[in-house]
Enzyme design. Sequence first.
Site, PDB file in Angstrom:
ATOM      1  N   TYR A 147      28.484 -78.876  21.866  1.00  0.00           N
ATOM      2  CA  TYR A 147      29.594 -78.402  21.030  1.00  0.00           C
ATOM      3  C   TYR A 147      30.684 -77.773  21.889  1.00  0.00           C
ATOM      4  CZ  TYR A 147      32.231 -75.507  17.764  1.00  0.00           C
ATOM      5  OH  TYR A 147      33.247 -74.920  17.054  1.00  0.00           O
ATOM      6  N   HIS A 175      44.810 -72.963  18.688  1.00  0.00           N
ATOM      7  CA  HIS A 175      44.337 -71.679  18.175  1.00  0.00           C
ATOM      8  C   HIS A 175      45.345 -70.548  18.416  1.00  0.00           C
ATOM      9  CE1 HIS A 175      40.622 -73.897  17.828  1.00  0.00           C
ATOM     10  NE2 HIS A 175      40.039 -72.871  17.241  1.00  0.00           N
ATOM     11  N   ASN A 233      36.467 -67.348  22.239  1.00  0.00           N
ATOM     12  CA  ASN A 233      35.393 -67.006  21.316  1.00  0.00           C
ATOM     13  C   ASN A 233      34.911 -65.596  21.575  1.00  0.00           C
ATOM     14  OD1 ASN A 233      33.646 -68.338  19.226  1.00  0.00           O
ATOM     15  ND2 ASN A 233      34.205 -70.134  20.451  1.00  0.00           N
ATOM     16  N   TYR A 262      36.959 -24.996  -1.375  1.00  0.00           N
ATOM     17  CA  TYR A 262      36.175 -25.970  -0.609  1.00  0.00           C
ATOM     18  C   TYR A 262      36.862 -26.402   0.681  1.00  0.00           C
ATOM     19  CZ  TYR A 262      33.042 -26.684  -4.630  1.00  0.00           C
ATOM     20  OH  TYR A 262      32.141 -26.537  -5.636  1.00  0.00           O
ATOM     21  N   ARG A 266      35.843 -23.537   2.919  1.00  0.00           N
ATOM     22  CA  ARG A 266      34.414 -23.266   3.018  1.00  0.00           C
ATOM     23  C   ARG A 266      33.632 -24.485   3.523  1.00  0.00           C
ATOM     24  NH1 ARG A 266      31.008 -22.347  -2.251  1.00  0.00           N
ATOM     25  NH2 ARG A 266      33.114 -22.209  -3.091  1.00  0.00           N
ATOM     26  N   PHE A 275      29.718 -64.466  17.686  1.00  0.00           N
ATOM     27  CA  PHE A 275      31.156 -64.205  17.544  1.00  0.00           C
ATOM     28  C   PHE A 275      31.490 -63.544  16.212  1.00  0.00           C
ATOM     29  CE2 PHE A 275      30.262 -68.762  16.579  1.00  0.00           C
ATOM     30  CZ  PHE A 275      30.264 -68.640  15.195  1.00  0.00           C
ATOM     31  N   GLU A 292      33.334 -72.470   8.379  1.00  0.00           N
ATOM     32  CA  GLU A 292      33.304 -71.022   8.621  1.00  0.00           C
ATOM     33  C   GLU A 292      33.471 -70.349   7.261  1.00  0.00           C
ATOM     34  OE1 GLU A 292      36.411 -70.761  11.494  1.00  0.00           O
ATOM     35  OE2 GLU A 292      35.319 -72.004  12.924  1.00  0.00           O
TER      36      GLU A 292
END
Length: 533
Positions: free
Chosen positions: A52, A82, A194, A278, A281, A354, A439
């Site tokens: 791959y 990409h 990646n 609060y 405190r 990844f 994906e």
Amino acid sequence: MVVVDGEHLTREDVVRVARLGETVVLAEEARRRVERSRRVVEDLIARGETVYGVTTGVGELREVRIPPEDVEALQRNVVRSHASGVGPPLPPEAVRALILLRINALARGLSGIRPETLEKLVAMLNLDLLPLVPSQGSVGASGDLAPLAHVALALMGEGEATWRGRKATAGELLREAGLEPARLQAKEGLALINGTQFMTGIGILVSWDGDRLLEAADGAAALTLEALGANRAAFHPFVHALRPHPGQVETARRILQLTRGSHRLDSPQAAARVQDAYSLRCVPQVHGASRDALAYVARVLELEACSVTDNPLVIPPEAMEDLRDRSAADGGPGPWEMERSDPGSGLVLNGGNFHGQPVAIAMDLAAIALAEVASISERRIERLVNPHLSGLPPFLSPNGGLNAGYMVAQYAAAALVSENKSLAHPASVDSIPTSANQEDHVSMGSIAARHAAQVLENARRVVAVELLCAAQAVDLSGGPDGLGEGSRAVYREVRENVPSLQEDRPLREEIEEMAERIALGVFQEAVVPMGRT
């Protein structure tokens, strides 16, 4: 120098390189590991095996076979296609952080990249020749593909970059710096893009700065307690020994140390208050919960910084024994031989390291933790400026009516706290399919990291407003002489940079100045030493 070996990088190392520009050196053992991993890739290609991203397309195109003569073109095209990020560019420190983290991941020698390509990336970082990396476009699986692709694109001499204050094409700047653009070979484009280094780099800077913010918030809270004459009983060690969350115990201890010797908090008037609101405190419980959350975030990020988040993983025979030992410690080595018929020549494993989910959840938690620091700080600001709650002049102005004092500074804090409520909505619970549903579950970790960074900036400004208001309240309630030693150090830090407010003036620059002092960690010296026993 920061020596990178793939296994020992710390948050501090990342900060030193990202912000101080420290030189990065690749460890010799890391280089040998990279060479061994590369030999596995070259052997696979020589044998004509299907791998791959090496001899196939990527994503949904994983079953498209690439002929040997097109392998180099595939890696170029992977990077070019990409590099589709959008939005404003990352700040330089974040770019340096993500490049360092990518170098560190590749230095583990399990990605199949050539040593010379990795060394070019190291050289580019050391020269501070930085790609322009868009801040949007990553869904956090398969890692931070788009932003990392812009780094790889610059390494190839394409896209835009900056060097010595000038923006130009990366190729032009590389040549001026004496570097040849990289010609990516099999697996290298995929190896460079990646990973989770975008979200992790931003995350480490947020995590580091979040610790500084908490130190300043403890100092601001202590000064507010002093200004309002609060009751110290809520910080008694016995209270926190009965609910011993580490952050809570640590925060209570710091507040007590900061206010040690205070005449204001040991006065009969303070004791007569019995119980405070609060926001006064419960400082240990709220700051402490955020402190514990950020400690968890830091652990996740340091683990991720030294993890291998590539796919596929290229494991040379020399690495297998160590990995078998590590795997056995986690319950067994697993069916290694299922992946390849001849594991003696190395393994190529397709997995999902990844996927950014661990970092995404951590960064969502960081945003929530930081938002809460700002939220309780804004409530203390309200108690300082509201005359019905403080007993001090309205909005801390010596001449109210003619002057509005810190009225609108509280508005600004309230606006930032409200904005944080939207930003702290978890990004990691969202997912949207990509790559033709291959994906089909993604982390949105990059969005979580960017949101956490904005929450941090907002929170820093809120705490800056509290510091200004608390110092002003001290001035209006008798001056600093009765403060505890640590509270006095915090007060002094404020007053050395911002004068007391006698009549109205624009406050924007003073708020920003104080926020910058928080970012620089100046309150660490005022708060942390006082918090040590």
